[in-house]
Enzyme design. Structure first.
Site, mmCIF file in Angstrom:
data_model
loop_
_atom_site.group_PDB
_atom_site.id
_atom_site.type_symbol
_atom_site.label_atom_id
_atom_site.label_comp_id
_atom_site.label_asym_id
_atom_site.label_seq_id
_atom_site.Cartn_x
_atom_site.Cartn_y
_atom_site.Cartn_z
ATOM 1 N N SER A 1 32.976 22.176 30.602
ATOM 2 C CA SER A 1 33.273 20.784 30.230
ATOM 3 C C SER A 1 33.976 20.035 31.354
ATOM 4 O O SER A 1 34.888 19.234 31.120
ATOM 5 C CB SER A 1 34.114 20.743 28.947
ATOM 6 O OG SER A 1 33.412 21.330 27.867
ATOM 7 N N GLY B 1 28.983 23.946 27.018
ATOM 8 C CA GLY B 1 28.060 23.397 26.030
ATOM 9 C C GLY B 1 28.512 22.040 25.505
ATOM 10 O O GLY B 1 29.600 21.543 25.815
ATOM 11 N N HIS C 1 25.210 34.201 32.916
ATOM 12 C CA HIS C 1 25.626 33.049 32.109
ATOM 13 C C HIS C 1 25.770 33.475 30.652
ATOM 14 O O HIS C 1 25.006 34.295 30.149
ATOM 15 C CB HIS C 1 24.603 31.913 32.234
ATOM 16 C CG HIS C 1 25.094 30.621 31.667
ATOM 17 N ND1 HIS C 1 25.105 30.356 30.312
ATOM 18 C CD2 HIS C 1 25.598 29.510 32.265
ATOM 19 C CE1 HIS C 1 25.582 29.142 30.103
ATOM 20 N NE2 HIS C 1 25.888 28.612 31.272
ATOM 21 N N GLU D 1 33.613 30.830 33.437
ATOM 22 C CA GLU D 1 33.132 29.901 32.415
ATOM 23 C C GLU D 1 33.496 30.437 31.032
ATOM 24 O O GLU D 1 32.752 31.238 30.452
ATOM 25 C CB GLU D 1 31.613 29.735 32.515
ATOM 26 C CG GLU D 1 31.143 29.025 33.758
ATOM 27 C CD GLU D 1 29.707 28.542 33.614
ATOM 28 O OE1 GLU D 1 29.468 27.342 33.760
ATOM 29 O OE2 GLU D 1 28.829 29.388 33.342
#
Length: 260
Positions: free
Chosen positions: A218, A177, A99, A171
């Protein structure tokens, strides 16, 4: 490429204590009691502290669950780390690896991730490998090169037969975020195609076809359909829109009704 099964899941990051975890899973299981798990794989990735609670809560459930990170060694002098052998005790299905927050805050790199992927496969976990470019990479038009480099290092020396048990999550760092900006569906389609092609170059086209590629960044109830309908998008790795079970269940049902 549309696979027979779609993949929908979420990483809780550093959220939810034990009480939150119990309530979330109890509620989510009630909302998705009618789901055909032959058509969809649904997963949650909680903090380490919740893994025991998740194991008990999902004893009779087909929901998959995993850990947010893992060291590549079975044991050793690595203060603060969690080993594959330790995670075995929780009967987890997945290991999320790479990540962008791990890269940004804890200096993880692709060589380390290569070690972790091999360790995960050795212990029969499904690695969920996160790849993605920074906003600066996108600005200068080198996003595809960054993704290809990440994949080539992370998958170096990984046996092609093992890729049937491996997932990729694209991602983009600039899209995740609280302040993230969703990528356009066309851009996601382009990058997912590059991911598929790169795997095909490293192995072969048949192996590449079997690797699920998820998009995360998102994703919410309003745009989930727009991403999942694109070629080579086999699932969605959802953030805060899935941290509330009712919202997550709505996305799950919408995607099943549309694509299954």
């Amino acid at each position: 490429m549309r696979m027979k099964k779609i993949y929908l899941g979420t990483n809780w990051k550093m959220h939810k204590n034990l009480a939150d975890t119990k309530l979330y899973l109890q509620t989510l299981n009630e909302y998705i009691i009618d789901v055909d798990f032959e058509k969809v794989a649904i997963f949650v990735i909680p903090p380490y502290t919740s893994l025991s609670t998740v194991k008990k809560a999902l004893k009779n459930s087909k929901l998959l669950y995993g850990a947010q990170n893992m060291h590549w060694q079975d044991e050793g002098a690595f203060t603060g780390e969690i080993s594959p052998k330790m995670l075995k005790d929780f009967d987890i299905d997945l290991i999320e690896l790479g990540h962008s927050e791990r890269r940004q805050y804890y200096n993880e790199n692709d060589i380390d991730l290569n070690r972790k992927v091999k360790a995960a496969l050795k212990h029969n976990f499904t690695p969920l490998i996160c790849v993605g470019e920074k906003e600066e990479d996108k600005k200068y038009g080198i996003g595809p090169e960054v993704i290809r480099k990440q994949l080539k290092i992370i998958l170096h020396g990984v046996d092609g037969n093992a890729l049937a048990n491996l997932w990729i999550a694209y991602e983009p760092v600039w899209a995740i975020g609280e302040d993230g900006k969703p990528a356009t569906p066309d851009y996601v389609k382009m990058i997912h195609g590059i991911i598929r092609d790169t795997i095909g170059e490293l192995y072969n086209e048949e192996i590449a076809k079997e690797v699920p590629i998820l998009y995360g960044g998102s994703v919410n109830e309003n745009n989930a359909y727009l991403f999942l309908r694109e070629e080579n998008v086999n699932g969605l790795f959802i953030g805060r829109a899935a941290w509330e079970p009712k919202s997550f269940s709505r996305i799950i049902h919408q995607m099943i009704e549309t694509f299954c």
